[in-house]
Each structure stands twice: as C-alpha cells, then as structure tokens.
Design a protein around this motif. Sequence first.
Motif, PDB file in Angstrom:
ATOM      1  N   THR A   1       0.845  -1.327   0.202  1.00 32.37           N
ATOM      2  CA  THR A   1       0.005   0.060  -0.160  1.00 32.37           C
ATOM      3  C   THR A   1       0.936   1.248   0.000  1.00 32.37           C
ATOM      4  O   THR A   1       2.144   1.336   0.165  1.00 32.37           O
ATOM      5  CB  THR A   1      -0.963  -0.002   1.193  1.00 32.37           C
ATOM      6  N   PRO A   2       0.361   2.294  -0.476  1.00 31.45           N
ATOM      7  CA  PRO A   2       0.936   3.799  -0.115  1.00 31.45           C
ATOM      8  C   PRO A   2       1.690   3.960   0.929  1.00 31.45           C
ATOM      9  O   PRO A   2       2.802   4.127   1.288  1.00 31.45           O
ATOM     10  CB  PRO A   2       0.241   4.786  -0.722  1.00 31.45           C
TER      11      PRO A   2
ATOM     12  N   VAL B   1      19.938   5.700   0.138  1.00 32.89           N
ATOM     13  CA  VAL B   1      19.869   7.151  -0.467  1.00 32.89           C
ATOM     14  C   VAL B   1      18.882   6.830  -1.948  1.00 32.89           C
ATOM     15  O   VAL B   1      17.984   7.110  -2.182  1.00 32.89           O
ATOM     16  CB  VAL B   1      20.777   8.007  -0.527  1.00 32.89           C
ATOM     17  N   ASP B   2      19.672   5.912  -2.593  1.00 34.49           N
ATOM     18  CA  ASP B   2      19.112   5.802  -4.206  1.00 34.49           C
ATOM     19  C   ASP B   2      17.806   5.130  -4.011  1.00 34.49           C
ATOM     20  O   ASP B   2      16.886   5.492  -4.896  1.00 34.49           O
ATOM     21  CB  ASP B   2      20.220   5.062  -4.776  1.00 34.49           C
ATOM     22  N   PHE B   3      17.608   4.036  -3.242  1.00 39.13           N
ATOM     23  CA  PHE B   3      16.424   3.277  -3.092  1.00 39.13           C
ATOM     24  C   PHE B   3      15.249   4.147  -2.591  1.00 39.13           C
ATOM     25  O   PHE B   3      14.392   4.148  -3.407  1.00 39.13           O
ATOM     26  CB  PHE B   3      16.675   2.205  -2.353  1.00 39.13           C
ATOM     27  N   SER B   4      15.597   4.888  -1.661  1.00 35.80           N
ATOM     28  CA  SER B   4      14.433   5.883  -1.169  1.00 35.80           C
ATOM     29  C   SER B   4      14.027   6.825  -1.831  1.00 35.80           C
ATOM     30  O   SER B   4      12.824   6.953  -2.473  1.00 35.80           O
ATOM     31  CB  SER B   4      15.062   6.405   0.234  1.00 35.80           C
ATOM     32  N   ALA B   5      14.933   7.344  -2.889  1.00 34.53           N
ATOM     33  CA  ALA B   5      14.808   8.419  -3.905  1.00 34.53           C
ATOM     34  C   ALA B   5      13.936   7.658  -5.025  1.00 34.53           C
ATOM     35  O   ALA B   5      12.710   8.276  -5.486  1.00 34.53           O
ATOM     36  CB  ALA B   5      15.903   8.976  -4.650  1.00 34.53           C
ATOM     37  N   ARG B   6      14.180   6.550  -5.348  1.00 33.14           N
ATOM     38  CA  ARG B   6      13.407   5.677  -6.456  1.00 33.14           C
ATOM     39  C   ARG B   6      11.819   5.435  -6.126  1.00 33.14           C
ATOM     40  O   ARG B   6      11.113   5.588  -6.725  1.00 33.14           O
ATOM     41  CB  ARG B   6      14.220   4.301  -6.774  1.00 33.14           C
ATOM     42  N   MET B   7      11.901   5.052  -4.815  1.00 25.11           N
ATOM     43  CA  MET B   7      10.530   4.820  -4.316  1.00 25.11           C
ATOM     44  C   MET B   7       9.637   6.154  -4.005  1.00 25.11           C
ATOM     45  O   MET B   7       8.587   6.098  -4.469  1.00 25.11           O
ATOM     46  CB  MET B   7      10.775   4.023  -2.666  1.00 25.11           C
ATOM     47  N   ARG B   8      10.170   7.280  -3.644  1.00 22.28           N
ATOM     48  CA  ARG B   8       9.442   8.284  -3.467  1.00 22.28           C
ATOM     49  C   ARG B   8       9.119   8.746  -4.934  1.00 22.28           C
ATOM     50  O   ARG B   8       8.091   9.336  -5.117  1.00 22.28           O
ATOM     51  CB  ARG B   8      10.388   9.441  -3.152  1.00 22.28           C
ATOM     52  N   THR B   9       9.972   8.598  -5.947  1.00 21.45           N
ATOM     53  CA  THR B   9       9.286   8.944  -7.327  1.00 21.45           C
ATOM     54  C   THR B   9       8.347   8.008  -7.763  1.00 21.45           C
ATOM     55  O   THR B   9       7.197   8.565  -8.360  1.00 21.45           O
ATOM     56  CB  THR B   9      10.648   8.510  -8.169  1.00 21.45           C
ATOM     57  N   GLU B  10       8.344   6.917  -7.459  1.00 20.56           N
ATOM     58  CA  GLU B  10       6.894   6.182  -7.714  1.00 20.56           C
ATOM     59  C   GLU B  10       6.035   6.575  -7.142  1.00 20.56           C
ATOM     60  O   GLU B  10       4.681   6.588  -7.553  1.00 20.56           O
ATOM     61  CB  GLU B  10       7.512   4.579  -7.467  1.00 20.56           C
ATOM     62  N   LEU B  11       6.037   7.042  -5.847  1.00 25.04           N
ATOM     63  CA  LEU B  11       4.933   7.526  -5.194  1.00 25.04           C
ATOM     64  C   LEU B  11       4.388   8.942  -5.955  1.00 25.04           C
ATOM     65  O   LEU B  11       3.032   9.229  -6.051  1.00 25.04           O
ATOM     66  CB  LEU B  11       5.072   8.095  -3.807  1.00 25.04           C
ATOM     67  N   ASP B  12       5.355   9.765  -6.329  1.00 26.09           N
ATOM     68  CA  ASP B  12       5.011  10.881  -6.913  1.00 26.09           C
ATOM     69  C   ASP B  12       4.271  10.576  -8.396  1.00 26.09           C
ATOM     70  O   ASP B  12       3.421  11.185  -8.736  1.00 26.09           O
ATOM     71  CB  ASP B  12       6.239  12.014  -7.211  1.00 26.09           C
TER      72      ASP B  12
ATOM     73  N   ALA C   1       2.415   8.069  -9.038  1.00 27.28           N
ATOM     74  CA  ALA C   1       0.979   7.864  -8.952  1.00 27.28           C
ATOM     75  C   ALA C   1       0.418   8.690  -8.042  1.00 27.28           C
ATOM     76  O   ALA C   1      -0.816   8.325  -7.911  1.00 27.28           O
ATOM     77  CB  ALA C   1       1.406   6.514  -7.856  1.00 27.28           C
ATOM     78  N   GLY C   2       1.010   9.793  -7.850  1.00 29.18           N
ATOM     79  CA  GLY C   2      -0.075  10.861  -7.303  1.00 29.18           C
ATOM     80  C   GLY C   2      -0.332  10.517  -5.780  1.00 29.18           C
ATOM     81  O   GLY C   2      -1.269  10.973  -5.355  1.00 29.18           O
ATOM     82  N   LEU C   3       0.686   9.945  -4.961  1.00 26.15           N
ATOM     83  CA  LEU C   3       0.438   9.387  -3.790  1.00 26.15           C
ATOM     84  C   LEU C   3       1.438  10.134  -2.807  1.00 26.15           C
ATOM     85  O   LEU C   3       1.427   9.971  -1.800  1.00 26.15           O
ATOM     86  CB  LEU C   3       0.379   8.005  -3.574  1.00 26.15           C
ATOM     87  N   ASP C   4       2.136  11.212  -3.369  1.00 27.36           N
ATOM     88  CA  ASP C   4       3.105  12.073  -2.399  1.00 27.36           C
ATOM     89  C   ASP C   4       2.179  12.656  -1.347  1.00 27.36           C
ATOM     90  O   ASP C   4       0.962  12.959  -1.656  1.00 27.36           O
ATOM     91  CB  ASP C   4       3.933  12.802  -3.191  1.00 27.36           C
TER      92      ASP C   4
END
Length: 58
Positions: free
Chosen positions: A6-7, A41-52, A54-57
């Motif tokens: 889930t988000p 750091v790279d993994f977290s940034a990639r996952m934040r991009t996925e949330l963005d 999907a419009g879920l940030d």
Amino acid sequence: MQIEVTPEELRYIIRVGAALVQHIPDKSLPTYCNFDKQQIVDFSARMRTELDKAGLDR
C-alpha cells in the motif's frame, strides 16, 4: 521480483531507510541491511519517485 504494498507501507519502508542512515554509523549499515548509505539514499529516492508518479506523495 514484484510485490504489492500500500502507499502507506511504501512510506514506512522509505522512512525506515532514512532512519537507518540517520542513526546507524555508515560502516555498520551493511551489517543491518546489506545496503550502504548511498544505496539506501538511491532506493529511497526511487521509491519516492514512484509515489510521486502515482500521485500519492504527501
């Protein structure tokens, strides 16, 4: 490998990575998670991009 989370679960995973980087010495990180600081750091940034994307940030 693909899994579904889930988000809110994804936000948790990102936060845990950030907490590790802030509270565990860099030299010890691989002992805890097999990732060094830059990988976290790279993994977290990639996952934040996925949330963005999907419009879920938030």
